[in-house]
Design a protein around this motif. Structure first.
Motif, PDB file in Angstrom:
ATOM      1  N   VAL A 298       0.843  -1.185   0.000  1.00 49.87           N
ATOM      2  CA  VAL A 298       0.000   0.000   0.000  1.00 49.87           C
ATOM      3  C   VAL A 298       0.885   1.244   0.000  1.00 49.87           C
ATOM      4  O   VAL A 298       1.759   1.399   0.858  1.00 49.87           O
ATOM      5  N   ASN A 300       1.240   5.588  -0.238  1.00 51.09           N
ATOM      6  CA  ASN A 300       0.544   6.810   0.163  1.00 51.09           C
ATOM      7  C   ASN A 300       0.699   7.869  -0.908  1.00 51.09           C
ATOM      8  O   ASN A 300       1.823   8.261  -1.246  1.00 51.09           O
ATOM      9  N   GLY A 301      -0.441   8.321  -1.436  1.00 49.25           N
ATOM     10  CA  GLY A 301      -0.436   9.425  -2.378  1.00 49.25           C
ATOM     11  C   GLY A 301      -0.746  10.734  -1.695  1.00 49.25           C
ATOM     12  O   GLY A 301      -0.900  10.782  -0.467  1.00 49.25           O
ATOM     13  N   ASP A 303      -3.467  12.436  -1.627  1.00 47.78           N
ATOM     14  CA  ASP A 303      -4.792  12.498  -1.024  1.00 47.78           C
ATOM     15  C   ASP A 303      -5.466  11.140  -0.906  1.00 47.78           C
ATOM     16  O   ASP A 303      -6.668  11.054  -0.689  1.00 47.78           O
ATOM     17  N   ARG A 304      -4.701  10.070  -1.050  1.00 51.71           N
ATOM     18  CA  ARG A 304      -5.310   8.741  -1.004  1.00 51.71           C
ATOM     19  C   ARG A 304      -4.236   7.696  -0.794  1.00 51.71           C
ATOM     20  O   ARG A 304      -3.030   7.977  -0.873  1.00 51.71           O
ATOM     21  N   ARG A 305      -4.692   6.461  -0.541  1.00 47.09           N
ATOM     22  CA  ARG A 305      -3.819   5.294  -0.499  1.00 47.09           C
ATOM     23  C   ARG A 305      -4.163   4.418  -1.692  1.00 47.09           C
ATOM     24  O   ARG A 305      -5.344   4.274  -2.051  1.00 47.09           O
ATOM     25  N   PHE A 306      -3.136   3.810  -2.277  1.00 49.24           N
ATOM     26  CA  PHE A 306      -3.389   3.031  -3.485  1.00 49.24           C
ATOM     27  C   PHE A 306      -2.375   1.909  -3.598  1.00 49.24           C
ATOM     28  O   PHE A 306      -1.355   1.872  -2.879  1.00 49.24           O
ATOM     29  N   ASP A 318      -2.888   1.966 -11.171  1.00 51.51           N
ATOM     30  CA  ASP A 318      -3.083   2.319  -9.760  1.00 51.51           C
ATOM     31  C   ASP A 318      -4.535   2.084  -9.364  1.00 51.51           C
ATOM     32  O   ASP A 318      -5.454   2.340 -10.142  1.00 51.51           O
ATOM     33  N   GLN A 319      -4.725   1.571  -8.151  1.00 51.58           N
ATOM     34  CA  GLN A 319      -6.057   1.252  -7.630  1.00 51.58           C
ATOM     35  C   GLN A 319      -6.180   1.797  -6.207  1.00 51.58           C
ATOM     36  O   GLN A 319      -5.388   1.453  -5.331  1.00 51.58           O
ATOM     37  N   THR A 320      -7.165   2.662  -5.968  1.00 48.48           N
ATOM     38  CA  THR A 320      -7.378   3.244  -4.643  1.00 48.48           C
ATOM     39  C   THR A 320      -7.902   2.172  -3.683  1.00 48.48           C
ATOM     40  O   THR A 320      -8.799   1.394  -4.027  1.00 48.48           O
ATOM     41  N   THR A 322      -8.644   1.324   0.797  1.00 53.56           N
ATOM     42  CA  THR A 322      -8.796   1.831   2.161  1.00 53.56           C
ATOM     43  C   THR A 322      -8.338   0.751   3.128  1.00 53.56           C
ATOM     44  O   THR A 322      -8.777  -0.399   3.020  1.00 53.56           O
ATOM     45  N   GLY A 335     -11.890  -2.192  -1.416  1.00 48.57           N
ATOM     46  CA  GLY A 335     -11.717  -1.634  -2.752  1.00 48.57           C
ATOM     47  C   GLY A 335     -10.836  -2.468  -3.651  1.00 48.57           C
ATOM     48  O   GLY A 335     -10.430  -1.986  -4.719  1.00 48.57           O
TER      49      GLY A 335
END
Length: 373
Positions: A298, A300-301, A303-306, A318-320, A322, A335
């Motif tokens: 996993v 860290n971007g 504004d999200r984790r992917f 890339d796949q978001t 949680t 997800g």
């Protein structure tokens, strides 16, 4: 001189000719090498881990209920006391005199009432024989009724004064440990004073207050409905203590997205001390059909984790995702379908659509396998 100029001109032409030749193209790098892992679906135990604070179940500031002076201090600072144990005595001479006076009034009224009742019975016999008038009987009856009322009032005064006198003996309302004592024999104490005479804290049993994410509330409530929520406290010496969750707050803190809980533990050895930080683990049941991937997969971007998902053509996408929780270095994610191949190592320098070469699949984590077995 002419020969020197000709030589310089020749060198200059040679230099310009060399500079005018096209540079060789930079060698193209091959696909990035990565390690892959497969998202697995299995049941995993739900263990909530939180950092909490040790709080006493009971804590009370000992204050006087009457204005008086301290006669004796019956305990020492930091002493462990039992429920009902005497802590302080105050000067009770004035109210004790009122109590004694009430007791004397009861005895006098009881004697007067006994005599009045005898007189009433005698007058009733005489009235039957016609020796006295009925009005004399009524007078005797009135006197008896009046003395009975006086006796009831005297007994109420005695109870009131007994309560007042009890305020001069201050006892521990529960078993606990005494704090610093702020008074000494001869000190004047008043009900409205700012500082308490001492603070009493219950140490056994004791509680740890902590918070859990609101997303775990349904799981906590479902497990609680089936039985007790088992909790464990990690002690400073590395030991562990078992307890149970005894409180789940009735509202969620909207600003933090958390719910407050309390777990209760036996504490006869006083290893858990009020105010200390403590690590708490709560067994909240089992999450069915959870999807797990290695936690290092996993990323860290902004504004999200992917994660990077391997495509059939050798590229990545890339796949978001949680993260619900981490279990033995495995991330429980939402997800991502089970069976998806993701990049475990080497994804930090990738971009969507980049070509990759898989050098090996990640081995399944042994601790996670045992947890999900």
């Amino acid at each position: 001189m002419t020969n020197k100029k000709m030589i310089l001109a020749t060198l200059l032409v040679a230099t310009l000719s060399a500079c005018s030749k096209p540079k060789d193209a930079a060698p193209q790098s091959g696909p990035a090498k990565v390690a892959a892992a497969v998202a697995e679906r299995r049941d995993v135990p739900v263990v909530l881990v939180a950092q909490g604070n040790v709080v006493p179940i009971n804590q009370v500031d000992i204050r006087p209920q009457v204005s008086s002076t301290v006669r004796t201090v019956e305990i020492s600072e930091g002493q462990n006391v039992k429920a009902g144990q005497l802590l302080f005595t105050l000067d009770a001479r004035e109210d004790q005199s009122a109590l004694d006076r009430s007791a004397a009034m009861i005895r006098k009224t009881e004697a007067d009432l006994l005599l009045a009742e005898q007189t009433l019975r005698r007058n009733q016999e005489l009235a039957k024989s016609g020796f006295i008038s009925p009005s004399a009987v009524d007078t005797s009856q009135s006197q008896v009724d009046s003395l009975r009322a006086e006796l009831a009032a005297a007994r109420l005064d005695f109870k009131t004064n007994t309560v007042k006198v009890s305020y001069y003996r201050i006892a521990a309302p529960f078993a606990g440990r005494a704090g610093a004592i702020s008074v000494h024999p001869g000190s004047l104490v008043q009900p409205g004073s700012t500082a308490p005479m001492l603070t009493l804290v219950q140490l056994d049993p004791i509680q740890i207050e902590f918070t859990a994410p609101e997303r775990d509330l349904p799981q906590l409530l479902a497990t609680q409905a089936k039985g007790e929520l088992v909790a464990r406290a990690r002690l400073a010496d590395g030991g562990e203590r078992a307890g149970r969750v005894v409180f789940i707050d009735n509202t969620v803190d909207r600003s933090a997205g958390t719910i407050k809980l309390k777990a209760e533990f036996a504490n006869a050895d006083h290893q858990l001390w009020p105010g200390l930080f403590a690590r708490v683990e709560v067994d909240a049941g089992v999450q069915r059909d959870a999807v797990l991937i290695p936690a290092e997969a996993v990323l860290n971007g902004p504004d999200r984790r992917f994660v990077y998902v391997l495509q059939p053509d050798g590229t990545v996408k890339d796949q978001t995702v949680t993260i619900a929780r981490i279990v033995s270095e495995q991330a429980v994610v939402d997800g991502l379908p089970a069976g998806t191949r993701v990049v475990r190592e080497g994804g930090q320098n990738l971009r969507p659509g980049a070509k990759v070469t898989v050098t090996g699949n990640a081995p399944r984590n042994r601790a996670a396998s045992e947890a999900g077995a």
